[in-house]
Design a protein around this motif. Structure first.
Motif, PDB file in Angstrom:
ATOM      1  N   VAL A   1       3.261   2.245 -10.293  1.00  0.00           N
ATOM      2  CA  VAL A   1       4.335   1.910 -11.258  1.00  0.00           C
ATOM      3  C   VAL A   1       3.716   1.281 -12.503  1.00  0.00           C
ATOM      4  CG1 VAL A   1       6.291   0.346 -11.705  1.00  0.00           C
ATOM      5  CG2 VAL A   1       6.193   1.647  -9.552  1.00  0.00           C
ATOM      6  N   THR A   2       2.953   0.187 -12.308  1.00  0.00           N
ATOM      7  CA  THR A   2       2.493  -0.572 -13.481  1.00  0.00           C
ATOM      8  C   THR A   2       1.441   0.189 -14.282  1.00  0.00           C
ATOM      9  OG1 THR A   2       0.795  -1.693 -12.137  1.00  0.00           O
ATOM     10  CG2 THR A   2       2.954  -2.777 -12.346  1.00  0.00           C
ATOM     11  N   GLY A   3       0.802   1.201 -13.642  1.00  0.00           N
ATOM     12  CA  GLY A   3      -0.193   1.991 -14.363  1.00  0.00           C
ATOM     13  C   GLY A   3       0.370   3.292 -14.898  1.00  0.00           C
ATOM     14  N   ALA A   4       1.661   3.511 -14.662  1.00  0.00           N
ATOM     15  CA  ALA A   4       2.274   4.776 -15.106  1.00  0.00           C
ATOM     16  C   ALA A   4       2.484   4.766 -16.616  1.00  0.00           C
ATOM     17  CB  ALA A   4       3.613   4.976 -14.396  1.00  0.00           C
ATOM     18  N   ALA A   5       2.575   5.966 -17.206  1.00  0.00           N
ATOM     19  CA  ALA A   5       2.843   6.053 -18.659  1.00  0.00           C
ATOM     20  C   ALA A   5       4.198   5.438 -18.957  1.00  0.00           C
ATOM     21  CB  ALA A   5       2.813   7.515 -19.095  1.00  0.00           C
ATOM     22  N   ASP A   6       5.163   5.661 -18.069  1.00  0.00           N
ATOM     23  CA  ASP A   6       6.510   5.070 -18.227  1.00  0.00           C
ATOM     24  C   ASP A   6       6.838   4.331 -16.931  1.00  0.00           C
ATOM     25  OD1 ASP A   6       9.175   4.448 -18.322  1.00  0.00           O
ATOM     26  OD2 ASP A   6       9.818   6.371 -19.212  1.00  0.00           O
ATOM     27  N   PRO A   7       6.485   3.050 -16.857  1.00  0.00           N
ATOM     28  CA  PRO A   7       6.659   2.306 -15.594  1.00  0.00           C
ATOM     29  C   PRO A   7       8.107   2.304 -15.082  1.00  0.00           C
ATOM     30  CG  PRO A   7       5.229   1.084 -17.083  1.00  0.00           C
ATOM     31  CD  PRO A   7       5.781   2.233 -17.860  1.00  0.00           C
ATOM     32  N   ALA A   8       9.065   2.157 -15.985  1.00  0.00           N
ATOM     33  CA  ALA A   8      10.477   2.101 -15.546  1.00  0.00           C
ATOM     34  C   ALA A   8      10.873   3.439 -14.904  1.00  0.00           C
ATOM     35  CB  ALA A   8      11.388   1.766 -16.727  1.00  0.00           C
ATOM     36  N   ALA A   9      10.427   4.536 -15.501  1.00  0.00           N
ATOM     37  CA  ALA A   9      10.756   5.850 -14.929  1.00  0.00           C
ATOM     38  C   ALA A   9      10.082   6.011 -13.573  1.00  0.00           C
ATOM     39  CB  ALA A   9      10.293   6.960 -15.884  1.00  0.00           C
ATOM     40  N   ALA A  10       8.855   5.544 -13.466  1.00  0.00           N
ATOM     41  CA  ALA A  10       8.130   5.646 -12.185  1.00  0.00           C
ATOM     42  C   ALA A  10       8.850   4.832 -11.105  1.00  0.00           C
ATOM     43  CB  ALA A  10       6.701   5.142 -12.352  1.00  0.00           C
ATOM     44  N   ALA A  11       9.330   3.657 -11.480  1.00  0.00           N
ATOM     45  CA  ALA A  11      10.052   2.809 -10.510  1.00  0.00           C
ATOM     46  C   ALA A  11      11.343   3.486 -10.088  1.00  0.00           C
ATOM     47  CB  ALA A  11      10.339   1.440 -11.136  1.00  0.00           C
TER      48      ALA A  11
ATOM     49  N   GLY B   1       0.806  -1.226   0.000  1.00  0.00           N
ATOM     50  CA  GLY B   1       0.000   0.000   0.000  1.00  0.00           C
ATOM     51  C   GLY B   1       0.833   1.267   0.000  1.00  0.00           C
ATOM     52  N   ILE B   2       2.013   1.209  -0.645  1.00  0.00           N
ATOM     53  CA  ILE B   2       2.874   2.396  -0.724  1.00  0.00           C
ATOM     54  C   ILE B   2       2.398   3.252  -1.903  1.00  0.00           C
ATOM     55  CG2 ILE B   2       5.212   3.221  -1.181  1.00  0.00           C
ATOM     56  CD1 ILE B   2       4.931   1.927   1.560  1.00  0.00           C
ATOM     57  N   ARG B   3       2.269   4.560  -1.635  1.00  0.00           N
ATOM     58  CA  ARG B   3       1.777   5.468  -2.703  1.00  0.00           C
ATOM     59  C   ARG B   3       2.645   6.708  -2.759  1.00  0.00           C
ATOM     60  NH1 ARG B   3      -1.428   2.630  -3.602  1.00  0.00           N
ATOM     61  NH2 ARG B   3      -3.387   2.190  -2.579  1.00  0.00           N
ATOM     62  N   PRO B   4       3.386   6.884  -3.857  1.00  0.00           N
ATOM     63  CA  PRO B   4       4.106   8.154  -4.020  1.00  0.00           C
ATOM     64  C   PRO B   4       3.104   9.301  -3.818  1.00  0.00           C
ATOM     65  CG  PRO B   4       4.592   6.651  -5.832  1.00  0.00           C
ATOM     66  CD  PRO B   4       3.466   6.035  -5.048  1.00  0.00           C
ATOM     67  N   GLY B   5       3.415  10.227  -2.940  1.00  0.00           N
ATOM     68  CA  GLY B   5       2.513  11.354  -2.708  1.00  0.00           C
ATOM     69  C   GLY B   5       1.416  10.989  -1.729  1.00  0.00           C
TER      70      GLY B   5
ATOM     71  N   ALA C   1      14.689   6.403  -6.151  1.00  0.00           N
ATOM     72  CA  ALA C   1      15.488   7.602  -5.817  1.00  0.00           C
ATOM     73  C   ALA C   1      14.953   8.223  -4.521  1.00  0.00           C
ATOM     74  CB  ALA C   1      15.417   8.611  -6.965  1.00  0.00           C
ATOM     75  N   GLU C   2      13.616   8.279  -4.406  1.00  0.00           N
ATOM     76  CA  GLU C   2      13.003   8.831  -3.176  1.00  0.00           C
ATOM     77  C   GLU C   2      13.419   7.987  -1.960  1.00  0.00           C
ATOM     78  OE1 GLU C   2       8.536   9.300  -1.188  1.00  0.00           O
ATOM     79  OE2 GLU C   2       8.712   9.447  -3.382  1.00  0.00           O
ATOM     80  N   MET C   3      13.434   6.685  -2.150  1.00  0.00           N
ATOM     81  CA  MET C   3      13.818   5.767  -1.063  1.00  0.00           C
ATOM     82  C   MET C   3      15.283   5.992  -0.673  1.00  0.00           C
ATOM     83  SD  MET C   3      11.945   2.321  -2.554  1.00  0.00           S
ATOM     84  CE  MET C   3      12.727   1.184  -1.414  1.00  0.00           C
ATOM     85  N   ALA C   4      16.131   6.108  -1.669  1.00  0.00           N
ATOM     86  CA  ALA C   4      17.589   6.226  -1.418  1.00  0.00           C
ATOM     87  C   ALA C   4      17.926   7.547  -0.733  1.00  0.00           C
ATOM     88  CB  ALA C   4      18.352   6.109  -2.734  1.00  0.00           C
ATOM     89  N   ALA C   5      17.077   8.556  -0.955  1.00  0.00           N
ATOM     90  CA  ALA C   5      17.358   9.894  -0.399  1.00  0.00           C
ATOM     91  C   ALA C   5      17.075   9.947   1.101  1.00  0.00           C
ATOM     92  CB  ALA C   5      16.505  10.943  -1.123  1.00  0.00           C
ATOM     93  N   VAL C   6      16.393   8.977   1.635  1.00  0.00           N
ATOM     94  CA  VAL C   6      16.053   9.007   3.065  1.00  0.00           C
ATOM     95  C   VAL C   6      17.241   8.514   3.881  1.00  0.00           C
ATOM     96  CG1 VAL C   6      14.560   8.051   4.872  1.00  0.00           C
ATOM     97  CG2 VAL C   6      13.619   8.575   2.606  1.00  0.00           C
ATOM     98  N   ARG C   7      17.690   9.342   4.844  1.00  0.00           N
ATOM     99  CA  ARG C   7      18.796   8.941   5.729  1.00  0.00           C
ATOM    100  C   ARG C   7      18.169   8.230   6.930  1.00  0.00           C
ATOM    101  NH1 ARG C   7      20.846   8.296   2.493  1.00  0.00           N
ATOM    102  NH2 ARG C   7      21.967   9.627   1.050  1.00  0.00           N
TER     103      ARG C   7
END
Lengths: 235, 235
Positions: A213-223, A178-182, A228-234
């Protein structure tokens, strides 16, 4: 470092495998759930694994101990790297699952991860027949049982990760669906959703993302954006 | 008239389909459970149905509502005549399963039976995490919920059939696993076993028998003997 799991929530193998193909080089994990598995069977697990992904076979086993032992054994032999059971099934069933995990691994050579489902993230307080205690407390106590019964971790909402880690130790893994960007409810079943950054900050080890991700226009870019958002968290 | 369901508890499709072939002309139903389905997928359901049997796909779905709806839809499309869910999954999940049943039936043309699992027949008092009420009472209350949520019947021990029929009506179906000719614990998980005659007398509609048939020297003869015992009971 938390890892991204993309849910292949499709009704047929061809669409699912095609999507996995488009995501090569992004998320390390793909998830095969009940709808896809009931339509396609173990062949779809092998097909996704052959593309180089680790596969979470999310069937949430909940049956008599001997059957769950056999089902986990079959699931491991299909090539799954992670399987799960309902902890509401109790101790004998959980320990039988651990046995099936290792029996299956004798064929494949590697022991997958075994996760327990505490309370479904779609379940709100008062919806669990016969359970009147606080749903968060009930989930945490089930998680503690899962740790004692030999599981590797639990599926739980991001809001429960901290208390579960405190109770079961940092090495007891948490997988958060149930993770949702935004953030924001996605109009589906998930009741307790989080953003990727929130879940990583909360201490979750695996984040499951589906439609965003799977419903995005560009799934790879969405992933890649989520990773990147995950990696930015310290942490 | 109660019907016999033979459990094809095998780890591979070839052995299971071979056994079903040997049982043609005896029991009307075969059961495909988690271990066999995880090894073989939906093809085994079709193969057994093609031999002329009605197939009970016993996967005990317990997931978020949307996933269970999709899983039931896939299961129906695989050719299953009976599927089941855990009633501990709650009302929203159960009603989503009923929707999936009818969506799947639009493809196949016939609506299968949807059963609810109350308490696993392997579960003894005190083994249900968080549930302190009497296990029989908890099972009966779940059964009543299942009837209200639109299911056709429940999986339950033979000892609970009478109270469930009283509470939910005679047309609410009961399917009883763990049936043993001659009674007596079979050394496996089932805690509350019955003979075929006892279960029919108790009012059960479907009797599930596994090893006592599939492990017999002459499985077809064993099946016929059980069906004769069932037919001899006056209800």
């Amino acid at each position: 470092m938390a890892e991204l799991v993309v849910a292949l929530d499709f009704p047929a193998a061809d669409v699912a495998v095609d999507m996995a193909g488009r995501l090569r080089g992004t998320a390390p994990w793909m998830k095969v759930g009940l709808e896809l598995f009931c339509a396609a069977g173990p062949d779809v697990v092998r097909a996704v694994a052959d593309l180089g992904f680790r596969v979470f076979l999310d069937l949430k086993f909940h049956d008599i101990p001997n059957t769950v032992r056999g089902a986990v054994r079959s699931a491991v032999r299909s090539g799954a790297d992670m399987v799960n059971i309902h902890l509401m099934g109790g101790e004998r069933m959980a320990r039988a699952a651990v046995e099936g995990l290792h029996e299956g691994a004798q064929t494949t050579g590697s022991v997958p991860l075994l996760f327990g489902v505490t309370v479904l993230t779609s379940t709100a307080q008062g919806e669990l027949p016969g359970i009147s205690t606080d749903i968060g407390e009930y989930a945490a106590s089930l998680a503690a049982s899962g740790a004692a019964w030999g599981l590797n971790g639990v599926v739980c909402s991001g809001y429960e990760v901290e208390s579960i880690k405190k109770r079961c130790g940092a090495s007891f893994l948490c997988l958060t669906p149930g993770i949702r960007p935004g953030g924001g409810a996605g109009g589906d079943d998930q009741r307790r959703v989080m953003t990727p950054a929130q879940a990583v900050s909360a201490g979750s080890d695996y984040l499951v993302v589906g439609r965003p991700v799977t419903g995005a226009a560009d799934p790879a870019a969405a992933a890649r954006a989520i990773m990147a958002e995950m990696a930015a968290v310290r942490r």
